[in-house]
Design a protein around this motif. Sequence first.
Motif, short mmCIF file in Angstrom:
data_model
loop_
_atom_site.label_atom_id
_atom_site.label_comp_id
_atom_site.label_asym_id
_atom_site.label_seq_id
_atom_site.Cartn_x
_atom_site.Cartn_y
_atom_site.Cartn_z
N UNK A 1 19.56 -13.99 12.43
CA UNK A 1 19.64 -12.55 12.69
C UNK A 1 19.88 -12.21 14.15
N UNK A 2 19.75 -13.18 15.04
CA UNK A 2 19.87 -12.90 16.48
C UNK A 2 21.17 -12.19 16.85
N UNK A 3 22.33 -12.58 16.30
CA UNK A 3 23.56 -11.86 16.69
C UNK A 3 23.56 -10.39 16.27
N UNK A 4 22.70 -10.01 15.33
CA UNK A 4 22.65 -8.63 14.88
C UNK A 4 21.89 -7.72 15.82
N UNK A 5 21.17 -8.29 16.80
CA UNK A 5 20.52 -7.49 17.83
C UNK A 5 19.33 -6.68 17.38
N UNK A 6 18.61 -7.11 16.35
CA UNK A 6 17.45 -6.38 15.89
C UNK A 6 16.17 -6.99 16.45
N UNK A 7 15.11 -6.22 16.44
CA UNK A 7 13.76 -6.72 16.69
C UNK A 7 13.05 -6.81 15.35
N UNK A 8 12.50 -7.97 15.03
CA UNK A 8 11.73 -8.12 13.79
C UNK A 8 10.35 -7.51 13.98
N UNK A 9 9.90 -6.74 13.02
CA UNK A 9 8.62 -6.04 13.11
C UNK A 9 7.70 -6.55 12.00
N UNK A 10 6.58 -7.11 12.41
CA UNK A 10 5.55 -7.56 11.48
C UNK A 10 4.40 -6.54 11.50
N UNK A 11 3.16 -6.98 11.48
CA UNK A 11 2.01 -6.08 11.45
C UNK A 11 0.76 -6.87 11.78
N UNK A 12 -0.31 -6.17 12.09
CA UNK A 12 -1.60 -6.83 12.27
C UNK A 12 -2.67 -6.30 11.33
N UNK A 13 -2.31 -5.29 10.50
CA UNK A 13 -3.25 -4.77 9.52
C UNK A 13 -2.56 -4.72 8.15
N UNK A 14 -3.11 -5.45 7.20
CA UNK A 14 -2.64 -5.42 5.81
C UNK A 14 -3.45 -4.37 5.06
N UNK A 15 -2.77 -3.39 4.49
CA UNK A 15 -3.49 -2.31 3.81
C UNK A 15 -4.06 -2.74 2.47
N UNK A 16 -3.47 -3.74 1.83
CA UNK A 16 -3.90 -4.14 0.50
C UNK A 16 -3.52 -3.14 -0.57
N UNK A 17 -2.50 -2.29 -0.30
CA UNK A 17 -2.15 -1.25 -1.27
C UNK A 17 -1.25 -1.74 -2.39
N UNK A 18 -0.70 -2.94 -2.28
CA UNK A 18 0.24 -3.42 -3.30
C UNK A 18 -0.47 -3.59 -4.63
N UNK A 19 -0.03 -2.81 -5.62
CA UNK A 19 -0.56 -2.85 -6.98
C UNK A 19 -2.04 -2.46 -7.06
N UNK A 20 -2.58 -1.90 -5.98
CA UNK A 20 -3.97 -1.46 -5.99
C UNK A 20 -4.07 -0.11 -6.70
N UNK A 21 -5.18 0.09 -7.38
CA UNK A 21 -5.44 1.38 -8.04
C UNK A 21 -6.64 2.10 -7.44
N UNK A 22 -7.38 1.43 -6.58
CA UNK A 22 -8.56 2.01 -5.94
C UNK A 22 -8.19 2.49 -4.54
N UNK A 23 -7.96 3.78 -4.39
CA UNK A 23 -7.53 4.31 -3.10
C UNK A 23 -8.62 4.17 -2.05
N UNK A 24 -9.88 4.23 -2.47
CA UNK A 24 -10.98 4.09 -1.51
C UNK A 24 -11.00 2.70 -0.89
N UNK A 25 -10.73 1.69 -1.71
CA UNK A 25 -10.70 0.32 -1.20
C UNK A 25 -9.54 0.12 -0.22
N UNK A 26 -8.39 0.71 -0.53
CA UNK A 26 -7.25 0.62 0.38
C UNK A 26 -7.59 1.29 1.70
N UNK A 27 -8.15 2.49 1.63
CA UNK A 27 -8.50 3.22 2.85
C UNK A 27 -9.50 2.43 3.69
N UNK A 28 -10.51 1.86 3.04
CA UNK A 28 -11.52 1.13 3.79
C UNK A 28 -10.95 -0.11 4.45
N UNK A 29 -10.02 -0.80 3.76
CA UNK A 29 -9.42 -1.99 4.35
C UNK A 29 -8.63 -1.64 5.60
#
Length: 298
Positions: free
Chosen positions: A208-236
């Motif tokens: 990807x280097x010739x495309x001139x982009x910056x790759x963006x990761x993260x340091x906080x995983x929300x855990x929202x994927x397929x989650x049904x408990x919004x309170x648990x996602x918020x707390x995480x």
Amino acid sequence: MITLVRRCAALCALGAQTTVLAGCSGDATAPGHPGRPARPPAASAAAAAPPSAAPPTLAPGPSGLTPVFMNGSRAHGRTVALTFDADMTADQGPRAAAGERFDNPALVATLRRLRVPATFFMTGRWADEYPAQAKDIGRDPLFEVANHSYSHHAFTGSCYGLPTVPAPRMRADMERAFDAFRRAGVERPVPYFRFPGGCYDRRALRALAPGGVTAVQWDVVSGDAFATDSSAVAQQVLDGVRPGSVVVMHCTRSAAPATERALRTIIPKLRERGFRFVRVSEQIGSTTGAAEAAGARS
């Protein structure tokens, strides 16, 4: 902590089975490349950069590999960037035609109502499926649109069971997503890329280097994927956020049905703690600005 890791791994495995991946973890290699110029997002009260400035990118690193951004400064202000993956893989058209919803207009409306800047990492396939929504998000000065590949296939040989993009096709897959944004009417996508599943290695960074982009990761995983408990996602999220954090979330109703409800808790709670919401471009700009200032003093 072990419970959260196991939960994240399980969610990623489930995401791979349905080919809507939640971006739960990533390999860590992070040298750099300067990034290509691009038109900036429109100015707003939330925007840090003036309208004439191009979106900032990280400086090149050893071997000229694509740079990787994980989080902003821990020492300069209490900022947090909420990022939302708009996942849709290349072969999910029949599921969308059958009524499955990969969009989430209510989530976008909540961000607008609460005046929260955010960065949306779209797949090109999502923009093709929802061009009016892609254009609407892209023209809102609160938001910025970044690249999450076209196909949402993996850029490494093993990534939660996702199909793999061959190395010679990696850059083309990324560019195809930018083409999809242009077709949808997104005028100013930012030059940032998020690997599907967060999976990358030196080969992917080199491709990807010739495309001139910056790759963006993260340091906080929300855990929202397929989650049904919004309170648990918020707390995480609330438990994980630190100054400069980048939070990975999703704006796909079928894959992350609890996210919008979780935001109604996350946003006011973080504001009570003194956090300011920013887009990724502001965090990268603050990081590069601090580095330049340090270099000038040395």
